[in-house]
Design a protein around this motif. Structure first.
Motif, PDB file in Angstrom:
ATOM      1  N   TRP A  28      -4.606 -29.337  21.115  1.00  0.00           N
ATOM      2  CA  TRP A  28      -4.925 -28.306  22.114  1.00  0.00           C
ATOM      3  C   TRP A  28      -5.670 -28.910  23.302  1.00  0.00           C
ATOM      4  CZ3 TRP A  28      -3.321 -23.436  22.823  1.00  0.00           C
ATOM      5  CH2 TRP A  28      -2.663 -22.809  21.771  1.00  0.00           C
ATOM      6  N   LEU A  29      -6.594 -29.818  23.036  1.00  0.00           N
ATOM      7  CA  LEU A  29      -7.331 -30.461  24.135  1.00  0.00           C
ATOM      8  C   LEU A  29      -6.392 -31.285  25.012  1.00  0.00           C
ATOM      9  CD1 LEU A  29     -10.588 -31.610  22.304  1.00  0.00           C
ATOM     10  CD2 LEU A  29     -10.389 -29.829  24.062  1.00  0.00           C
ATOM     11  N   SER A  30      -5.473 -31.990  24.391  1.00  0.00           N
ATOM     12  CA  SER A  30      -4.506 -32.784  25.145  1.00  0.00           C
ATOM     13  C   SER A  30      -3.636 -31.893  26.032  1.00  0.00           C
ATOM     14  CB  SER A  30      -3.632 -33.586  24.181  1.00  0.00           C
ATOM     15  OG  SER A  30      -2.637 -34.287  24.883  1.00  0.00           O
ATOM     16  N   ASP A  31      -3.155 -30.794  25.465  1.00  0.00           N
ATOM     17  CA  ASP A  31      -2.331 -29.863  26.242  1.00  0.00           C
ATOM     18  C   ASP A  31      -3.126 -29.258  27.398  1.00  0.00           C
ATOM     19  OD1 ASP A  31      -0.250 -30.397  24.526  1.00  0.00           O
ATOM     20  OD2 ASP A  31      -0.384 -28.495  23.445  1.00  0.00           O
ATOM     21  N   ALA A  32      -4.376 -28.922  27.146  1.00  0.00           N
ATOM     22  CA  ALA A  32      -5.213 -28.340  28.200  1.00  0.00           C
ATOM     23  C   ALA A  32      -5.469 -29.362  29.309  1.00  0.00           C
ATOM     24  CB  ALA A  32      -6.531 -27.835  27.624  1.00  0.00           C
ATOM     25  N   ARG A  33      -5.721 -30.623  28.935  1.00  0.00           N
ATOM     26  CA  ARG A  33      -5.915 -31.669  29.943  1.00  0.00           C
ATOM     27  C   ARG A  33      -4.651 -31.852  30.783  1.00  0.00           C
ATOM     28  NH1 ARG A  33      -7.075 -34.979  25.797  1.00  0.00           N
ATOM     29  NH2 ARG A  33      -9.085 -34.513  24.899  1.00  0.00           N
ATOM     30  N   THR A  34      -3.494 -31.806  30.128  1.00  0.00           N
ATOM     31  CA  THR A  34      -2.223 -31.942  30.840  1.00  0.00           C
ATOM     32  C   THR A  34      -2.036 -30.791  31.830  1.00  0.00           C
ATOM     33  OG1 THR A  34      -1.232 -33.128  28.987  1.00  0.00           O
ATOM     34  CG2 THR A  34       0.282 -32.084  30.543  1.00  0.00           C
ATOM     35  N   MET A  35      -2.357 -29.587  31.393  1.00  0.00           N
ATOM     36  CA  MET A  35      -2.241 -28.420  32.263  1.00  0.00           C
ATOM     37  C   MET A  35      -3.201 -28.537  33.452  1.00  0.00           C
ATOM     38  SD  MET A  35      -0.637 -25.558  32.803  1.00  0.00           S
ATOM     39  CE  MET A  35       0.122 -25.234  31.216  1.00  0.00           C
TER      40      MET A  35
ATOM     41  N   GLU B  91     -12.079 -22.023  40.422  1.00  0.00           N
ATOM     42  CA  GLU B  91     -11.612 -21.616  39.089  1.00  0.00           C
ATOM     43  C   GLU B  91     -11.259 -22.826  38.224  1.00  0.00           C
ATOM     44  OE1 GLU B  91     -10.770 -18.888  36.021  1.00  0.00           O
ATOM     45  OE2 GLU B  91     -11.997 -18.801  37.833  1.00  0.00           O
ATOM     46  N   LEU B  92     -10.604 -23.816  38.784  1.00  0.00           N
ATOM     47  CA  LEU B  92     -10.258 -24.998  37.996  1.00  0.00           C
ATOM     48  C   LEU B  92     -11.528 -25.723  37.547  1.00  0.00           C
ATOM     49  CD1 LEU B  92      -8.102 -26.810  36.776  1.00  0.00           C
ATOM     50  CD2 LEU B  92      -8.065 -28.080  38.935  1.00  0.00           C
ATOM     51  N   ASP B  93     -12.521 -25.808  38.418  1.00  0.00           N
ATOM     52  CA  ASP B  93     -13.786 -26.444  38.032  1.00  0.00           C
ATOM     53  C   ASP B  93     -14.435 -25.706  36.871  1.00  0.00           C
ATOM     54  OD1 ASP B  93     -13.518 -28.377  39.999  1.00  0.00           O
ATOM     55  OD2 ASP B  93     -14.751 -27.296  41.448  1.00  0.00           O
ATOM     56  N   ARG B  94     -14.413 -24.384  36.922  1.00  0.00           N
ATOM     57  CA  ARG B  94     -14.988 -23.590  35.843  1.00  0.00           C
ATOM     58  C   ARG B  94     -14.254 -23.868  34.527  1.00  0.00           C
ATOM     59  NH1 ARG B  94     -14.305 -19.137  32.937  1.00  0.00           N
ATOM     60  NH2 ARG B  94     -12.321 -18.557  33.845  1.00  0.00           N
ATOM     61  N   LEU B  95     -12.934 -23.915  34.589  1.00  0.00           N
ATOM     62  CA  LEU B  95     -12.148 -24.123  33.377  1.00  0.00           C
ATOM     63  C   LEU B  95     -12.268 -25.556  32.850  1.00  0.00           C
ATOM     64  CD1 LEU B  95      -9.023 -21.981  34.279  1.00  0.00           C
ATOM     65  CD2 LEU B  95     -10.839 -21.439  32.640  1.00  0.00           C
ATOM     66  N   THR B  96     -12.367 -26.527  33.730  1.00  0.00           N
ATOM     67  CA  THR B  96     -12.552 -27.897  33.241  1.00  0.00           C
ATOM     68  C   THR B  96     -13.945 -28.057  32.632  1.00  0.00           C
ATOM     69  OG1 THR B  96     -13.098 -28.664  35.480  1.00  0.00           O
ATOM     70  CG2 THR B  96     -10.844 -29.002  34.725  1.00  0.00           C
TER      71      THR B  96
ATOM     72  N   LEU C  90     -13.425 -26.905  29.210  1.00  0.00           N
ATOM     73  CA  LEU C  90     -12.711 -27.956  28.482  1.00  0.00           C
ATOM     74  C   LEU C  90     -13.690 -29.045  28.023  1.00  0.00           C
ATOM     75  CD1 LEU C  90      -9.961 -28.951  27.546  1.00  0.00           C
ATOM     76  CD2 LEU C  90      -9.618 -29.942  29.798  1.00  0.00           C
ATOM     77  N   ALA C  91     -14.620 -29.392  28.874  1.00  0.00           N
ATOM     78  CA  ALA C  91     -15.644 -30.386  28.505  1.00  0.00           C
ATOM     79  C   ALA C  91     -16.492 -29.879  27.339  1.00  0.00           C
ATOM     80  CB  ALA C  91     -16.521 -30.709  29.710  1.00  0.00           C
ATOM     81  N   THR C  92     -16.795 -28.588  27.337  1.00  0.00           N
ATOM     82  CA  THR C  92     -17.546 -28.005  26.221  1.00  0.00           C
ATOM     83  C   THR C  92     -16.758 -28.128  24.928  1.00  0.00           C
ATOM     84  OG1 THR C  92     -18.683 -26.445  27.679  1.00  0.00           O
ATOM     85  CG2 THR C  92     -18.576 -25.863  25.346  1.00  0.00           C
ATOM     86  N   ALA C  93     -15.463 -27.850  24.979  1.00  0.00           N
ATOM     87  CA  ALA C  93     -14.620 -27.975  23.781  1.00  0.00           C
ATOM     88  C   ALA C  93     -14.586 -29.423  23.300  1.00  0.00           C
ATOM     89  CB  ALA C  93     -13.210 -27.470  24.077  1.00  0.00           C
TER      90      ALA C  93
ATOM     91  N   GLU D  76      -8.594 -20.960  24.292  1.00  0.00           N
ATOM     92  CA  GLU D  76      -8.894 -20.009  25.370  1.00  0.00           C
ATOM     93  C   GLU D  76      -8.752 -20.696  26.723  1.00  0.00           C
ATOM     94  OE1 GLU D  76     -11.137 -18.485  28.569  1.00  0.00           O
ATOM     95  OE2 GLU D  76     -11.977 -20.105  27.382  1.00  0.00           O
ATOM     96  N   THR D  77      -9.235 -21.924  26.829  1.00  0.00           N
ATOM     97  CA  THR D  77      -9.159 -22.658  28.096  1.00  0.00           C
ATOM     98  C   THR D  77      -7.723 -22.987  28.454  1.00  0.00           C
ATOM     99  OG1 THR D  77     -11.372 -23.564  27.702  1.00  0.00           O
ATOM    100  CG2 THR D  77     -10.008 -24.673  29.348  1.00  0.00           C
ATOM    101  N   TYR D  78      -6.946 -23.406  27.483  1.00  0.00           N
ATOM    102  CA  TYR D  78      -5.534 -23.694  27.738  1.00  0.00           C
ATOM    103  C   TYR D  78      -4.814 -22.454  28.278  1.00  0.00           C
ATOM    104  CZ  TYR D  78      -0.624 -24.641  27.151  1.00  0.00           C
ATOM    105  OH  TYR D  78       0.718 -24.770  27.401  1.00  0.00           O
ATOM    106  N   HIS D  79      -5.040 -21.319  27.632  1.00  0.00           N
ATOM    107  CA  HIS D  79      -4.381 -20.085  28.075  1.00  0.00           C
ATOM    108  C   HIS D  79      -4.853 -19.685  29.475  1.00  0.00           C
ATOM    109  CE1 HIS D  79      -2.224 -19.566  24.401  1.00  0.00           C
ATOM    110  NE2 HIS D  79      -3.322 -19.516  23.673  1.00  0.00           N
ATOM    111  N   ALA D  80      -6.135 -19.843  29.759  1.00  0.00           N
ATOM    112  CA  ALA D  80      -6.650 -19.526  31.090  1.00  0.00           C
ATOM    113  C   ALA D  80      -6.063 -20.474  32.133  1.00  0.00           C
ATOM    114  CB  ALA D  80      -8.176 -19.589  31.093  1.00  0.00           C
ATOM    115  N   LEU D  81      -5.920 -21.749  31.786  1.00  0.00           N
ATOM    116  CA  LEU D  81      -5.293 -22.709  32.706  1.00  0.00           C
ATOM    117  C   LEU D  81      -3.831 -22.343  32.953  1.00  0.00           C
ATOM    118  CD1 LEU D  81      -6.841 -25.992  31.276  1.00  0.00           C
ATOM    119  CD2 LEU D  81      -7.133 -25.157  33.633  1.00  0.00           C
TER     120      LEU D  81
END
Length: 131
Positions: A24-31, A48-53, A56-59, A77-82
């Protein structure tokens, strides 16, 4: 023997959880990278991207600490938001491009009308005024 088997099951569960979180982290980083590359977020959703990244750092921190349940929830949650951010910004860009094409078409139509003399009751339009 029974305790050893239970410990092995716990280890296997942790290993599977770590693998799942990693995916999931890999997919979110790719997104996030795709959104960054496209750059549309800067126009339509600044910050918004800064907030979501940050999420991602928290995860990633949760995963590094072995808190895989928390990491998985935040990563998903982060992946879906991205994904939603990407879809939203692409849709808004499509709408902007469609409006731009319509405006250009309208201007071309007006230009043809002016050139043919059909606009303004047959009066010719001069740069300095009407004649």
């Amino acid at each position: 023997a029974r305790l050893s088997a239970e410990i092995d099951l716990v280890k296997e569960d942790r290993t599977r959880a770590a693998e799942l979180v990693g995916a999931w982290l890999s997919d979110a980083r790719t997104m996030a990278a795709a959104i960054t590359r496209d750059g549309l977020h800067e126009r339509y959703a600044p910050g918004e991207l800064d907030r979501l990244t940050g999420r991602l750092a928290t995860a990633e921190q949760n995963a590094a600490q072995g808190r895989f349940d928390a990491a998985l929830a935040v990563a998903q949650e982060t992946y879906h938001a991205l994904s939603e951010l990407r879809a939203d910004t692409e849709q808004r860009e499509l709408e902007r491009c469609t409006a731009q094409v319509a405006a250009i078409d309208a201007l071309a139509t007006v230009q043809k009308e002016i050139e043919s003399g059909r606009l303004h009751g047959g009066r010719r339009l001069l740069v300095g005024g009407w004649s």
